[in-house]
Structure formats: structure tokens, C-alpha cells
Design a protein around this motif. Structure first.
Motif, short mmCIF file in Angstrom:
data_model
loop_
_atom_site.label_atom_id
_atom_site.label_comp_id
_atom_site.label_asym_id
_atom_site.label_seq_id
_atom_site.Cartn_x
_atom_site.Cartn_y
_atom_site.Cartn_z
N GLU A 105 -52.67 -10.82 -6.66
CA GLU A 105 -51.43 -11.58 -6.47
C GLU A 105 -51.66 -13.05 -6.79
OE1 GLU A 105 -49.67 -10.83 -2.64
OE2 GLU A 105 -50.51 -8.82 -2.62
N ALA A 106 -52.76 -13.61 -6.25
CA ALA A 106 -53.06 -15.01 -6.50
C ALA A 106 -53.30 -15.26 -7.99
CB ALA A 106 -54.28 -15.43 -5.68
N THR A 107 -54.00 -14.33 -8.64
CA THR A 107 -54.28 -14.48 -10.07
C THR A 107 -53.00 -14.43 -10.89
OG1 THR A 107 -56.46 -13.48 -9.81
CG2 THR A 107 -55.53 -13.51 -12.03
N ALA A 108 -52.10 -13.49 -10.55
CA ALA A 108 -50.83 -13.38 -11.28
C ALA A 108 -50.00 -14.65 -11.11
CB ALA A 108 -50.06 -12.16 -10.79
N TYR A 109 -49.99 -15.20 -9.91
CA TYR A 109 -49.22 -16.41 -9.65
C TYR A 109 -49.80 -17.59 -10.43
CZ TYR A 109 -46.33 -19.55 -6.81
OH TYR A 109 -45.41 -20.47 -6.38
N ASP A 110 -51.11 -17.74 -10.39
CA ASP A 110 -51.76 -18.84 -11.12
C ASP A 110 -51.54 -18.69 -12.62
OD1 ASP A 110 -52.64 -19.91 -8.76
OD2 ASP A 110 -54.67 -19.06 -8.91
N ARG A 111 -51.63 -17.46 -13.12
CA ARG A 111 -51.43 -17.23 -14.55
C ARG A 111 -50.00 -17.59 -14.97
NH1 ARG A 111 -52.48 -12.06 -14.78
NH2 ARG A 111 -54.72 -12.37 -15.04
N ALA A 112 -49.04 -17.26 -14.13
CA ALA A 112 -47.64 -17.60 -14.43
C ALA A 112 -47.47 -19.11 -14.52
CB ALA A 112 -46.72 -17.01 -13.37
N ASN A 113 -48.08 -19.84 -13.59
CA ASN A 113 -47.99 -21.30 -13.62
C ASN A 113 -48.62 -21.87 -14.88
OD1 ASN A 113 -46.65 -21.35 -11.18
ND2 ASN A 113 -48.45 -21.87 -9.97
N GLN A 114 -49.76 -21.33 -15.28
CA GLN A 114 -50.43 -21.81 -16.49
C GLN A 114 -49.58 -21.54 -17.73
OE1 GLN A 114 -54.18 -19.74 -16.34
NE2 GLN A 114 -54.86 -20.81 -14.50
N GLN A 115 -48.97 -20.37 -17.79
CA GLN A 115 -48.11 -20.03 -18.93
C GLN A 115 -46.91 -20.95 -18.99
OE1 GLN A 115 -47.29 -15.91 -18.09
NE2 GLN A 115 -49.15 -15.18 -19.13
N MET A 116 -46.32 -21.25 -17.85
CA MET A 116 -45.17 -22.15 -17.83
C MET A 116 -45.55 -23.55 -18.28
SD MET A 116 -42.84 -21.04 -14.54
CE MET A 116 -44.10 -21.39 -13.30
N PHE A 117 -46.71 -24.01 -17.84
CA PHE A 117 -47.13 -25.36 -18.23
C PHE A 117 -47.32 -25.45 -19.74
CE2 PHE A 117 -49.96 -28.96 -18.84
CZ PHE A 117 -49.40 -29.91 -17.99
N ARG A 118 -47.84 -24.38 -20.36
CA ARG A 118 -48.02 -24.40 -21.81
C ARG A 118 -46.69 -24.44 -22.56
NH1 ARG A 118 -52.48 -20.85 -20.59
NH2 ARG A 118 -51.19 -19.00 -21.00
N GLN A 119 -45.61 -24.07 -21.89
CA GLN A 119 -44.30 -24.11 -22.51
C GLN A 119 -43.71 -25.52 -22.58
OE1 GLN A 119 -42.47 -20.27 -20.44
NE2 GLN A 119 -41.01 -21.26 -21.77
N LEU A 120 -44.26 -26.42 -21.79
CA LEU A 120 -43.69 -27.77 -21.71
C LEU A 120 -43.74 -28.45 -23.07
CD1 LEU A 120 -45.02 -29.24 -18.36
CD2 LEU A 120 -42.71 -28.46 -18.87
N ARG A 121 -42.67 -29.10 -23.41
CA ARG A 121 -42.61 -29.87 -24.66
C ARG A 121 -42.89 -31.34 -24.36
NH1 ARG A 121 -37.06 -27.32 -27.33
NH2 ARG A 121 -37.82 -25.15 -27.47
N ASP A 122 -43.26 -32.07 -25.40
CA ASP A 122 -43.50 -33.50 -25.23
C ASP A 122 -42.20 -34.19 -24.82
OD1 ASP A 122 -46.18 -33.28 -25.90
OD2 ASP A 122 -45.80 -33.55 -28.04
N PRO A 123 -42.29 -35.24 -24.02
CA PRO A 123 -43.54 -35.82 -23.51
C PRO A 123 -44.11 -35.00 -22.35
CG PRO A 123 -41.68 -37.00 -22.59
CD PRO A 123 -41.11 -36.00 -23.57
N GLN A 124 -45.43 -34.95 -22.30
CA GLN A 124 -46.08 -34.26 -21.21
C GLN A 124 -45.86 -35.03 -19.90
OE1 GLN A 124 -48.00 -31.17 -21.30
NE2 GLN A 124 -46.62 -31.15 -23.07
N PRO A 125 -45.79 -34.33 -18.77
CA PRO A 125 -45.57 -35.02 -17.49
C PRO A 125 -46.74 -35.91 -17.10
CG PRO A 125 -45.87 -32.66 -17.16
CD PRO A 125 -45.83 -32.89 -18.62
N ASP A 126 -46.42 -36.97 -16.37
CA ASP A 126 -47.43 -37.94 -15.94
C ASP A 126 -47.95 -37.67 -14.54
OD1 ASP A 126 -46.90 -39.87 -18.21
OD2 ASP A 126 -44.94 -39.90 -17.25
N ALA A 127 -47.16 -36.98 -13.73
CA ALA A 127 -47.51 -36.84 -12.33
C ALA A 127 -46.99 -35.50 -11.80
CB ALA A 127 -46.94 -38.00 -11.51
N GLU A 128 -47.71 -35.00 -10.78
CA GLU A 128 -47.36 -33.70 -10.19
C GLU A 128 -47.25 -33.82 -8.67
OE1 GLU A 128 -49.25 -29.19 -9.63
OE2 GLU A 128 -50.46 -30.80 -10.49
N ILE A 129 -46.22 -33.20 -8.11
CA ILE A 129 -46.17 -33.00 -6.67
C ILE A 129 -46.99 -31.75 -6.37
CG2 ILE A 129 -44.70 -32.41 -4.70
CD1 ILE A 129 -42.48 -34.05 -5.97
#
Length: 210
Positions: free
Chosen positions: A103-127
Motif C-alpha cells: 500500500e505504501a509503495t503504491a501510494y508513493d509511486r502514484a505521487n512520483q508519477q504525478m510529480f513527473r506530470q508537472l509542467r514548467d515552471p517547476q514548484p519552488d516549495a512543498e507543504i
């Protein structure tokens, strides 16, 4: 509305933050074991606090009622002491062999995949972590904390991960938009969970925090 005092988060309040986090993450949906919830909540709180370049607490009569951790993506604060870092290393190894690893791996993988979808400009800060005492729901503590951290990060593009088990509409009402989504089906009851990556471009001239 309760007006809290927003100030630097006190490390001594990590146990209280952990309790809020366990309830906010709804860990009881995944395990009925109170010890497992406690240990995972502690790990998640430490993992978010350690890299935080901004750690703010909301206090009412010197009692923690909410917190928000954030980091500028190029920086890492290293806030944990040696025995807290040791706990993180040991807990990560235990989880790697636990029934919840998939479950933890699937959740982390989903977050990584979503981050790769981000278009420029890349975010500067994360909550990295954000929770309020459930007993203070409806007192706008979360709004006060978010306003305070946005004031600190004026001009930056902010992002965070959340999901449908949390109060994600809170962010939409405050100007965040969904940059990416993923839907997971989690065992043991095949529960569907929608993961979100939310972003917001903060104004250069910050408003005074609420």
C-alpha cells in the motif's frame, strides 16, 4: 472563529502533532492495531518535520492546536536529533517487511508519477505535513496556518500531495488547483483512493496572514 497564535513550531510538541496526524490520515481505515497506527504516525511526522525549512505551530493558551511543515525544494533543514533519525531508519526497515508495504509503495509511486506530470515552471516549495486538532475543527485554525506559510513563501509556486481520505476541498477553496490525479485500489477491502497533486502560484506581495 478562534484566533490562534502562529509561531515557530516547538519540537517538544511532536507527540501532539503525531496524534493529530494519525487522526487526519485516518489510519484506522487501514489497521485496527493502535500500536501500528502510533508507530506509523510517528514515522510520518518525523519524515515531514526533518526536511522542513518552515515549521509553524498554532497555539491557543500555549497548547498546540495545529501545525504546518513546508520546505523550499532546494533546501533541507535536518531538524531531527540522532535518536529520532535512528527511529526513522528502523521504522522504514520494519515497514519494508510489513503487510502494508504494498500500500505504501503504491501510494508513493502514484505521487512520483504525478510529480513527473508537472509542467514548467517547476514548484519552488512543498507543504510536507499539515494537520489540526480534530477538536478545533470549524475554528479556522487551518486557514490561519496556511495563510502564515503562504506569507513566508510569497512569490513561489507551492505544491502538496493529498487524497480523497482527507479534507482536500479545503485547498480548492483557497486557490489550489489539481495538477495531476491518480486513483488507487487498496487492499484489503479494495477501497478506492484518489490521490491529488495540488499547486498554487503565490503572489509576490504577500497579504498579511489572518
Amino acid at each position: 472563529m478562534t484566533t490562534s497564535h502562529i509561531t515557530e513550531f516547538h519540537q517538544r510538541d511532536l507527540p501532539a502533532a503525531q496524534r493529530f496526524a494519525v487522526q487526519g490520515m485516518h489510519l484506522d481505515r487501514y489497521t485496527s492495531n493502535a500500536l501500528e497506527s502510533y508507530l506509523y504516525g510517528k514515522l510520518a511526522t518525523y519524515q515531514a518535520f526533518d526536511p522542513a525549512t518552515i515549521a509553524l505551530g498554532a497555539y491557543v493558551d500555549q497548547r498546540l492546536v495545529g501545525f504546518i511543515f513546508a520546505r523550499i525544494t532546494s533546501d533541507h533543514a535536518h531538524r531531527l536529533n540522532w535518536h529520532q533519525r535512528l527511529y526513522v531508519r528502523l521504522a522504514e526497515r520494519v515497514i519494508a517487511w510489513s503487510p502494508y508495504r504494498s500500500e505504501a509503495t503504491a501510494y508513493d509511486r502514484a505521487n512520483q508519477q504525478m510529480f513527473r506530470q508537472l509542467r514548467d515552471p517547476q514548484p519552488d516549495a512543498e507543504i510536507t505535513f499539515f494537520a489540526v486538532d480534530p477538536q478545533m475543527t470549524g475554528h479556522h485554525i487551518g486557514s490561519q496556518l496556511l495563510a502564515a506559510v503562504e506569507h513566508r513563501l510569497a512569490g513561489k509556486r507551492l505544491y502538496l500531495y493529498t487524497d480523497s481520505s482527507c479534507n482536500y476541498p479545503f485547498y480548492f477553496k483557497r486557490g489550489f488547483t489539481a495538477a495531476a490525479t491518480r486513483t488507487l485500489t487498496l487492499p484489503p477491502d479494495e477501497q478506492e483512493l484518489t490521490c491529488y497533486l495540488l499547486t498554487k502560484q503565490l503572489v509576490t506581495t504577500p497579504q498579511t496572514p489572518v
